[in-house]
Design a protein around this motif. Structure first.
Motif, short mmCIF file in Angstrom:
data_model
loop_
_atom_site.label_atom_id
_atom_site.label_comp_id
_atom_site.label_asym_id
_atom_site.label_seq_id
_atom_site.Cartn_x
_atom_site.Cartn_y
_atom_site.Cartn_z
N ALA A 647 -17.06 -38.61 -21.12
CA ALA A 647 -17.25 -39.41 -19.91
C ALA A 647 -16.04 -39.41 -18.99
N GLU A 648 -14.81 -39.41 -19.57
CA GLU A 648 -13.58 -39.53 -18.78
C GLU A 648 -13.63 -40.78 -17.90
N ALA A 649 -14.16 -41.87 -18.45
CA ALA A 649 -14.34 -43.11 -17.70
C ALA A 649 -13.14 -44.03 -17.89
N THR A 650 -13.00 -44.95 -16.94
CA THR A 650 -11.98 -46.01 -17.05
C THR A 650 -12.63 -47.35 -17.42
N GLU A 651 -13.95 -47.46 -17.19
CA GLU A 651 -14.65 -48.69 -17.55
C GLU A 651 -15.99 -48.33 -18.19
N VAL A 652 -16.28 -48.98 -19.32
CA VAL A 652 -17.54 -48.78 -20.02
C VAL A 652 -18.09 -50.15 -20.41
N SER A 653 -19.38 -50.34 -20.20
CA SER A 653 -20.01 -51.61 -20.61
C SER A 653 -21.24 -51.31 -21.44
N LEU A 654 -21.52 -52.20 -22.39
CA LEU A 654 -22.68 -52.04 -23.27
C LEU A 654 -23.27 -53.42 -23.54
N GLN A 655 -24.59 -53.55 -23.36
CA GLN A 655 -25.28 -54.82 -23.58
C GLN A 655 -26.45 -54.59 -24.51
N LEU A 656 -26.48 -55.37 -25.58
CA LEU A 656 -27.59 -55.34 -26.54
C LEU A 656 -28.27 -56.70 -26.49
N GLN A 657 -29.55 -56.68 -26.07
CA GLN A 657 -30.28 -57.94 -25.89
C GLN A 657 -31.57 -57.91 -26.71
N ALA A 658 -31.94 -59.07 -27.20
CA ALA A 658 -33.17 -59.21 -27.99
C ALA A 658 -34.35 -59.45 -27.06
N ILE A 659 -35.48 -58.83 -27.37
CA ILE A 659 -36.75 -59.07 -26.68
C ILE A 659 -37.80 -59.30 -27.77
N PRO A 660 -38.96 -59.78 -27.43
CA PRO A 660 -40.00 -60.00 -28.45
C PRO A 660 -40.29 -58.71 -29.22
N HIS A 661 -40.13 -58.78 -30.51
CA HIS A 661 -40.42 -57.66 -31.42
C HIS A 661 -39.57 -56.41 -31.13
N GLN A 705 -29.87 -42.10 -15.99
CA GLN A 705 -29.52 -41.86 -14.60
C GLN A 705 -28.07 -41.40 -14.53
N SER A 706 -27.85 -40.26 -13.88
CA SER A 706 -26.48 -39.75 -13.76
C SER A 706 -26.43 -38.68 -12.70
N SER A 707 -25.28 -38.54 -12.11
CA SER A 707 -24.98 -37.43 -11.20
C SER A 707 -23.47 -37.25 -11.23
N ARG A 708 -23.01 -36.14 -10.71
CA ARG A 708 -21.59 -35.82 -10.80
C ARG A 708 -20.74 -36.86 -10.07
N ASN A 709 -19.70 -37.31 -10.77
CA ASN A 709 -18.74 -38.30 -10.25
C ASN A 709 -19.37 -39.66 -9.97
N GLU A 710 -20.56 -39.89 -10.54
CA GLU A 710 -21.23 -41.18 -10.33
C GLU A 710 -21.47 -41.91 -11.64
N GLY A 711 -20.83 -41.46 -12.72
CA GLY A 711 -20.99 -42.13 -13.99
C GLY A 711 -22.34 -41.85 -14.65
N MET A 712 -22.58 -42.56 -15.75
CA MET A 712 -23.84 -42.40 -16.48
C MET A 712 -24.38 -43.79 -16.83
N HIS A 713 -25.72 -43.93 -16.71
CA HIS A 713 -26.38 -45.20 -16.96
C HIS A 713 -27.61 -44.93 -17.84
N ILE A 714 -27.63 -45.53 -19.00
CA ILE A 714 -28.71 -45.29 -19.97
C ILE A 714 -29.32 -46.64 -20.36
N PHE A 715 -30.65 -46.70 -20.31
CA PHE A 715 -31.38 -47.91 -20.70
C PHE A 715 -32.38 -47.52 -21.79
N ILE A 716 -32.32 -48.23 -22.92
CA ILE A 716 -33.18 -47.95 -24.07
C ILE A 716 -33.93 -49.23 -24.44
N GLN A 717 -35.21 -49.05 -24.73
CA GLN A 717 -36.03 -50.19 -25.20
C GLN A 717 -36.90 -49.72 -26.36
#
Length: 732
Positions: A647-661, A705-717
């Motif tokens: 990634a060569e990133a300076t900031e990374v965030s990760l959120q794990l949230q509970a949903i029904p089942h 979602q990603s493009s060059r020099n725009e970081g990477m964004h991943i959503f999993i459910q």
């Protein structure tokens, strides 16, 4: 590197700059004189072509050298030779006086052989030595090899200062040509010990007395002037004896052990030194005129950095057979190409270029062509997918075609994709695919007809027939693609049989499936094999290295505390690596304290390793299926690994949230991003593909979602009762 190592490099740098400065300061001319009649009469100029240009002839009288009377020059007094000068004043036979200015550019042989080549060698050896010294700290064999390289270089670049009669230059070259051989023999002794080869030769420590003989001879010359005639032959004799002794060690040990590395080292040693020994040293010792002048014969020493750069002695001796075979291949091509070009230049400038000019041109062209081969190889490998046109690069098209056909889900769809590839690549529709039952199923190619077997199912065979001739490259491409088609059909049939058997199992509630047990057993054994190979290549090799270090330490008369502490530190590092392997295989906190605690421990490790700011929000999640706890842990682990490696990133965030089942996992970084379409087609996407496959296995959804020099964004459910898999990839 330690302080004394820096001191050695500094000494080399100072001496090298000094002797090169002496050579640059005054041009070397070496004019032999006759002073028997009290006048310095020119007998023989060393560079006759230059002498002719400057109208210097035999019988001319040298009046002054650099503004001083010729007879007051030290070289004239001792050897009746004008070694170097910036200006000369010469009296011709008609008593006219000529003033001559001497410049390096007027004597190309002197400029190339005593100025330019030594400077090139000096810089090359220094850079290579720094590189090897930095990459191989605390490694005695490599340190000795580096010293050998520096000493050879110092001996070569001192030839100019020594030829000008400089006292320091004479001592440096005299000591270095002997010392370099002693260092090489010392290196061989350590190399034999590392390879567990018996060293049945003289201990190298006694050989270090030989270089001390040369300074003693120079000191004796101050008291016994006649010793001056004995010092050079003695110096060369010591050098010749050590070279022959090193060759004897290499040849006899290779005949005894047949070790390939010894043969390679022997070749790398003999090629540079043997010509110098035969064409210059031996005739000088025997009192004959050398076949080559010293500076010309010494050109072979330029091969030393290139030869021994491939002999890398690090924590272990790497196998260099491939590297040297590639070097031999490229060198052969470059040699004949350079030879033809040099011959053409010689014919074009017939009589205008001396042998030194032609030798210089040959060496320059040879090195440029050799370097070009290596550069071309790297460029071809790096840009192999785009460097050729899509219509001409059959190999790249084959990769792309196989990838596209591999997405087919049925045999009919596979053959349709195969038909499309033939139409696009070969630009023809004059072909058809049919299923036959005849025995005549071999590949045929006539003048206007090609038949190819695609698949053989025993009773039925799938045949491709093309009604026109193909080029050789087209036929090879088609045969390889047909081989993949056959494998794909086999795999599809196996999958269809597997699906039918599973469906039958579901309908009959029959759970006894021996083939499934066998498959799972094979998968487990394969994973064990992969793990065993990884441990063998990492932890085990480190342990073996430490065992060798302890063997060396046990044989030492004095055991240093620092060395013992260093080995202890390496053991602790190996234990730490092994602990990390175990934790990655089975996170210990996951079963004991649950998912949330295991993730917190993982996040603490990532914060220590990573160079980015990590923000996390982890909620407590409960699943009926305990497997999902491990799935979440692996997903988070893979996301973090991807962030650290790519990634060569300076900031990374990760959120794990509970949903029904189930749960949602949101990952974001501000790194370099990527072109998702290209990433999915490259080997670098193994991490992303691993995440996608885990999500797919549990019927989850993933958005990338990603493009060059725009970081990477991943959503999993993922939900436990999910019954479909969906994937969304944003190419923005």
């Amino acid at each position: 590197m330690k302080t004394w190592t820096y001191s050695i490099f500094l000494l080399y740098l100072v001496l090298g700059i000094y002797v090169l400065g002496i050579a640059i300061q005054t041009p070397f001319i070496s004019i032999t004189l006759d002073i028997t009649n009290g006048q310095p009469v020119i007998v023989d100029p060393y560079y006759p072509q230059w002498a002719q240009q400057k109208n210097i002839e035999k019988g001319d009288i040298v009046v002054t050298i650099d503004g001083k009377p010729a007879l007051e020059n030290r070289s004239v007094q001792l050897d009746a030779v004008i070694r170097s000068a910036n200006t000369l004043t010469i009296q011709k036979r008609d008593h006219t006086v000529h003033a001559i200015t001497v410049k390096h550019r007027d004597i190309p042989e002197e400029l190339y052989l005593q100025i330019l080549f030594p400077i090139f060698y000096f810089l090359l050896a220094f850079v290579v030595a720094l590189y090897l010294g930095y990459r191989n700290k605390n490694n005695v064999p490599m340190f000795l090899l580096t010293l050998f390289l520096l000493t050879c270089s110092l001996a070569y670049i001192s030839t100019g200062a020594s030829a000008r009669g400089n006292f320091i230059g004479g001592i440096v070259i005299g000591v270095c040509i002997v010392l370099c051989m002693v260092l090489f023999i010392h290196f061989l002794q350590h190399f034999f010990h590392y390879q567990h080869i018996q060293w049945s030769y003289m201990h190298s420590k006694w050989l270090y007395l030989l270089p001390l003989i040369i300074p003693c001879c120079y000191i004796i010359e101050g008291f016994i002037p006649t010793m001056r005639a004995l010092t050079p032959p003695l110096n060369l004799s010591l050098f010749a004896l050590l070279v022959l002794y090193a060759i004897y060690i290499l040849v006899t040990s290779y005949l005894r052990t047949k070790l390939a590395k010894l043969r390679l080292i022997a070749i790398a040693f003999i090629v540079p030194f043997l010509p110098f020994l035969l064409f210059f040293v031996t005739p000088e010792i025997l009192g004959h005129n050398p076949l080559l002048h010293a500076e010309v014969a010494a050109l072979f020493l330029l091969f030393i950095p290139f030869s021994f750069l491939f002999i890398q002695v690090n924590e272990r001796l790497f196998d260099i057979e491939y590297q040297l075979s590639r070097l031999r291949y490229y060198s052969t091509l470059a040699f004949f190409s350079a030879l033809l070009l040099t011959a053409g230049i010689a014919l074009l400038f017939m009589g205008q270029l001396s042998i030194v000019h032609l030798t210089s041109i040959f060496l320059l062209v040879f090195m440029v062509i050799l370097a070009s081969f290596y550069i071309k190889e790297r460029i071809d490998f790096k840009y192999r997918k785009i460097i050729f046109s899509s219509t001409g690069n059959y190999v790249h098209n084959l990769y792309a075609a196989v990838q596209r056909m591999g997405k087919a889900k049925t045999q009919q769809e596979l053959l349709e994709r195969f038909t499309y590839e033939i139409t696009e690549k070969l630009g023809t529709t004059a072909f058809y695919i049919q299923t036959v039952t005849e025995e005549n199923t071999t590949i045929k190619q006539q003048d206007n007809y090609t038949q190819l077997l695609l698949h053989d199912a025993g009773d039925e065979k799938i045949i491709l027939e093309i009604r026109h001739a193909l080029q050789k490259e087209e036929l090879l491409w088609l045969e390889l693609l047909a081989l993949y088609v056959s494998m794909f059909i086999n795999n599809l049939q196996l999958i269809e049989d597997l699906v039918r058997e599973i469906q039958h199992m579901k309908n009959t509630s029959d759970t006894a499936l021996p083939w499934l047990d066998k498959l799972l057993w094979n998968i487990i054994e394969k994973e064990k094999s992969i793990l065993a190979q990884e441990l063998h290549d990492t932890i085990l090799q480190e342990q073996l290295h430490l065992a060798r270090e302890l063997d060396v330490l046990a044989e030492s008369a004095v055991i240093r505390k620092e060395r013992v502490l260093d080995i202890r530190e390496q053991l602790l590092n190996a234990s730490k690596d092994l602990r990390e392997y175990c934790e990655n295989l089975s996170p210990p906190l996951l079963d004991t304290f649950g998912l949330q605690m295991a993730l917190k421990k993982l996040i603490q490790k990532i914060k220590i390793r990573a160079d980015f700011l990590l923000t996390t929000h982890i909620e407590r999640i409960h699943f009926q299926d305990a497997t999902l706890h491990l799935v979440v842990y692996r997903l988070v682990q893979e996301l973090f690994n991807n962030a650290i490696k790519h990634a060569e990133a300076t900031e990374v965030s990760l959120q794990l949230q509970a949903i029904p089942h189930g749960f949602t996992l949101q990952y974001d970084d501000n790194g370099v991003g990527c072109d998702i379409e290209q990433l999915m087609q490259s080997s670098a996407s193994m991490g992303i593909n691993g995440i996608r496959e885990r999500v797919r296995a549990f019927n989850g959804t993933i958005t990338i979602q990603s493009s060059r020099n725009e970081g990477m964004h991943i959503f999993i459910q993922i939900q436990e009762d999910g019954d479909s898999y969906d994937e969304y990839i944003d190419y923005r």
